[in-house]
Design an enzyme around this catalytic site. Structure first.
Site, PDB file in Angstrom:
ATOM      1  N   GLY A  44      36.170  27.791  44.376  1.00 41.01           N
ATOM      2  CA  GLY A  44      37.151  28.829  44.708  1.00 41.01           C
ATOM      3  C   GLY A  44      36.487  30.180  44.828  1.00 41.01           C
ATOM      4  O   GLY A  44      35.310  30.336  44.488  1.00 41.01           O
ATOM      5  N   SER A  45      37.249  31.115  45.342  1.00 41.18           N
ATOM      6  CA  SER A  45      36.747  32.483  45.359  1.00 41.18           C
ATOM      7  C   SER A  45      37.921  33.430  45.210  1.00 41.18           C
ATOM      8  O   SER A  45      39.044  33.107  45.593  1.00 41.18           O
ATOM      9  CB  SER A  45      35.978  32.768  46.648  1.00 41.18           C
ATOM     10  OG  SER A  45      36.849  32.647  47.733  1.00 41.18           O
TER      11      SER A  45
ATOM     12  N   GLN B  27      36.844  38.974  42.783  1.00 39.60           N
ATOM     13  CA  GLN B  27      35.611  39.332  42.066  1.00 39.60           C
ATOM     14  C   GLN B  27      34.394  38.528  42.496  1.00 39.60           C
ATOM     15  O   GLN B  27      33.274  38.954  42.243  1.00 39.60           O
ATOM     16  CB  GLN B  27      35.802  39.139  40.573  1.00 39.60           C
ATOM     17  CG  GLN B  27      36.803  40.091  39.954  1.00 39.60           C
ATOM     18  CD  GLN B  27      37.134  39.648  38.549  1.00 39.60           C
ATOM     19  OE1 GLN B  27      37.724  38.591  38.344  1.00 39.60           O
ATOM     20  NE2 GLN B  27      36.739  40.428  37.581  1.00 39.60           N
TER      21      GLN B  27
ATOM     22  N   ILE C   2      32.610  34.347  43.666  1.00 42.99           N
ATOM     23  CA  ILE C   2      32.735  32.904  43.870  1.00 42.99           C
ATOM     24  C   ILE C   2      32.777  32.177  42.527  1.00 42.99           C
ATOM     25  O   ILE C   2      32.148  32.599  41.559  1.00 42.99           O
ATOM     26  CB  ILE C   2      31.526  32.413  44.703  1.00 42.99           C
ATOM     27  CG1 ILE C   2      31.639  33.012  46.107  1.00 42.99           C
ATOM     28  CG2 ILE C   2      31.453  30.895  44.774  1.00 42.99           C
ATOM     29  CD1 ILE C   2      30.545  32.598  47.048  1.00 42.99           C
ATOM     30  N   VAL C   3      33.522  31.070  42.507  1.00 41.04           N
ATOM     31  CA  VAL C   3      33.605  30.252  41.298  1.00 41.04           C
ATOM     32  C   VAL C   3      33.060  28.863  41.615  1.00 41.04           C
ATOM     33  O   VAL C   3      33.358  28.287  42.662  1.00 41.04           O
ATOM     34  CB  VAL C   3      35.069  30.133  40.803  1.00 41.04           C
ATOM     35  CG1 VAL C   3      35.137  29.352  39.497  1.00 41.04           C
ATOM     36  CG2 VAL C   3      35.706  31.509  40.645  1.00 41.04           C
TER      37      VAL C   3
ATOM     38  N   LYS D 261      31.940  31.692  37.058  1.00 41.96           N
ATOM     39  CA  LYS D 261      32.290  32.731  38.037  1.00 41.96           C
ATOM     40  C   LYS D 261      31.191  33.775  38.069  1.00 41.96           C
ATOM     41  O   LYS D 261      30.788  34.295  37.035  1.00 41.96           O
ATOM     42  CB  LYS D 261      33.629  33.362  37.647  1.00 41.96           C
ATOM     43  CG  LYS D 261      34.055  34.489  38.557  1.00 41.96           C
ATOM     44  CD  LYS D 261      35.567  34.669  38.587  1.00 41.96           C
ATOM     45  CE  LYS D 261      36.064  35.592  37.514  1.00 41.96           C
ATOM     46  NZ  LYS D 261      37.504  35.871  37.644  1.00 41.96           N
TER      47      LYS D 261
ATOM     48  N   ASP E   1      50.226  40.709  37.873  1.00 45.06           N
ATOM     49  CA  ASP E   1      49.551  40.184  39.058  1.00 45.06           C
ATOM     50  C   ASP E   1      49.609  38.661  39.067  1.00 45.06           C
ATOM     51  O   ASP E   1      48.730  38.018  39.612  1.00 45.06           O
ATOM     52  CB  ASP E   1      48.095  40.671  39.058  1.00 45.06           C
ATOM     53  CG  ASP E   1      47.446  40.527  40.431  1.00 45.06           C
ATOM     54  OD1 ASP E   1      48.178  40.514  41.437  1.00 45.06           O
ATOM     55  OD2 ASP E   1      46.203  40.406  40.481  1.00 45.06           O
TER      56      ASP E   1
END
Ligand code: AMP
Length: 417
Positions: free
Chosen positions: A33-34, A37, A39-40, A55, A151
């Protein structure tokens, strides 16, 4: 530690457009994922002998927004320990000195998918209500510490194939105790509460609106209020829920009120129209009851006027949710936030760099050799999370596949279908 020894502990690997330089204990890196902040990746941790998520935050001190968020996350993750909030296992930087400091890596528990992926599935009432219950438990815990998320959105909520759920971040958290005027620029548009859209300032149940939007999306399979911009967001809300009462208008500041009062007037739709039976599983009397309970909960969360909207506690007591009620989860002792000025901090880039670097060093010290030192409470629980959860929750019996160790997205699809 001497420089050579430190260098030998790390290796670099390209992941998409980015290069991850990580400790050798972390192997099999794969992008999952990204976000804003960075990329993970998923990885296997040979020290803890478990899968983890890593991350990468590149130059987290580069500007006020990035730095504040990175620093807040580090500090809050150290204080917060709840099964519905992601736990931090380790933090490191491959750079050797403050002067060289560039990148920070956060190592977390690995989950299987974010809620965006789950929304596409047909969830039964048990799973839907259990996911909502856990979201509310996580939010309640943050609120207990004076952190209002603001959020919440499907991409920052993650789940495992056994239907356990964790909130990924602290959003634009602000300790409510400060009582300072809250800026209206937060929350990703679709999940943004009216009081945020209209710059009214807000209280804890601003997060309940977001949960309502997420629940609605899970029921409908599409975004409830897909505003194309800030103004359209308000249009989407009133088109469906109706123009709010005069009592609400009087709470707006003059210029906003003029704008809102000059919009076309909408009667809105009943919740039976917005969420008809066909959207819910309905082949048994039990499901019909559940559908009407779910609709009732939606009608209490999606209330434009925050003073008339259900609170987190009331949502947790709602018949659709309270079947899962466990005081140990709902009423876990609130975390004590060590830095009361967290959200008010303003620093130069160099000061942020040093503050963040010191936090990273602190984490490195606390987790030397993979063993948590100092205050073990939050990390200890995080490290033993798997066994704790699988034994503690009724929903483990809902899972058809609890071995999701190498999965990053398929698990919940199998589980929840
Ligand atoms: P973030 O940068 O925290 O906003 O995360 C971006 C995306 O990465 C999320 O929407 C998730 O899909 C994925 N992700 C982040 N952290 C984890 C985790 N601990 N386990 C599984 N997926 C994650």
């Amino acid at each position: 530690m001497n420089r050579n020894k430190r260098e030998k502990e790390y290796y670099s690997i390209d992941v998409g457009d980015s290069t991850f330089t990580v400790l050798k204990r972390y192997q099999n890196l794969r992008p999952i994922g990204s976000g804003a902040q960075g990329i993970v990746c998923s990885a296997y941790d040979h020290v803890l002998e478990r899968n983890v998520a890593i991350k990468k935050l590149s130059r987290p001190f580069q500007n006020q927004t990035h730095a504040k968020r990175a620093y807040r996350e580090l500090v809050l993750m150290k204080c917060v320990n709840h099964k519905n909030i992601i736990g931090l296992l380790h933090v490191f930087t491959p750079q050797k000195t403050l002067e060289e400091f560039q990148d920070m890596y956060l190592v977390m528990e690995l989950m299987d998918a974010n809620l965006c992926q789950v929304i596409q599935m047909e969830l039964d009432h048990e799973r839907l209500s259990y996911l909502l219950y856990q979201t509310l438990c996580g939010i309640k815990h943050l609120h207990a510490a004076g952190i209002i998320h603001r959020d919440l959105k499907p991409s920052n909520i993650v789940v495992k194939s056994d239907c356990t759920l964790k909130i990924l971040d602290f959003g634009l958290a602000r300790t409510a105790a400060t009582g300072l005027l809250m800026t209206p620029y937060v929350v990703t548009r679709y999940y943004r509460a009216p009081e945020v859209i209209l710059g009214m300032g807000y209280q804890a149940n601003v997060d309940v609106w977001s949960v309502g939007c997420i629940m609605a999306e899970m029921v409908r399979g599409s975004v409830l209020f897909p505003g194309t911009d800030h103004i359209d967001q308000w249009n989407k809300v009133i088109e469906q829920l109706g123009t709010p009462s005069q009592e609400f208008m009087l709470k707006l500041n003059q210029s906003v009120r003029t704008y809102v009062e000059n919009r076309p007037r909408y009667a809105g739709y009943s919740f039976e129209k917005l969420f008809p039976d066909v959207l819910f599983p309905a082949d048994s009397d039990h499901n019909k009851l559940k559908a009407s309970q779910a609709r009732d909960l939606l009608s209490k969360m999606l209330v434009i006027d925050a003073s008339k909207r259900i609170s987190v506690d009331e949502a947790l007591q709602h018949p659709y949710i309270n079947v899962w009620f466990d005081p140990a989860e709902v009423e876990a002792p609130p975390p004590a936030i060590s830095d009361k000025q967290l959200d008010e901090r303003e620093h130069t880039v160099d000061e942020w760099k040093e503050l963040i670097y010191q936090e990273v060093m602190d984490w490195e010290e606390r987790t030397k050799n993979g063993v948590v030192r100092g205050q073990p409470a939050s990390l200890g629980a995080a490290v033993s999370n798997d066994s704790h959860e699988s034994s503690s929750n009724a929903v483990s019996s809902m899972s058809t596949d609890t071995d999701s160790s190498q999965e990053t997205s398929a698990g919940p699809l199998r589980c929840c279908r």
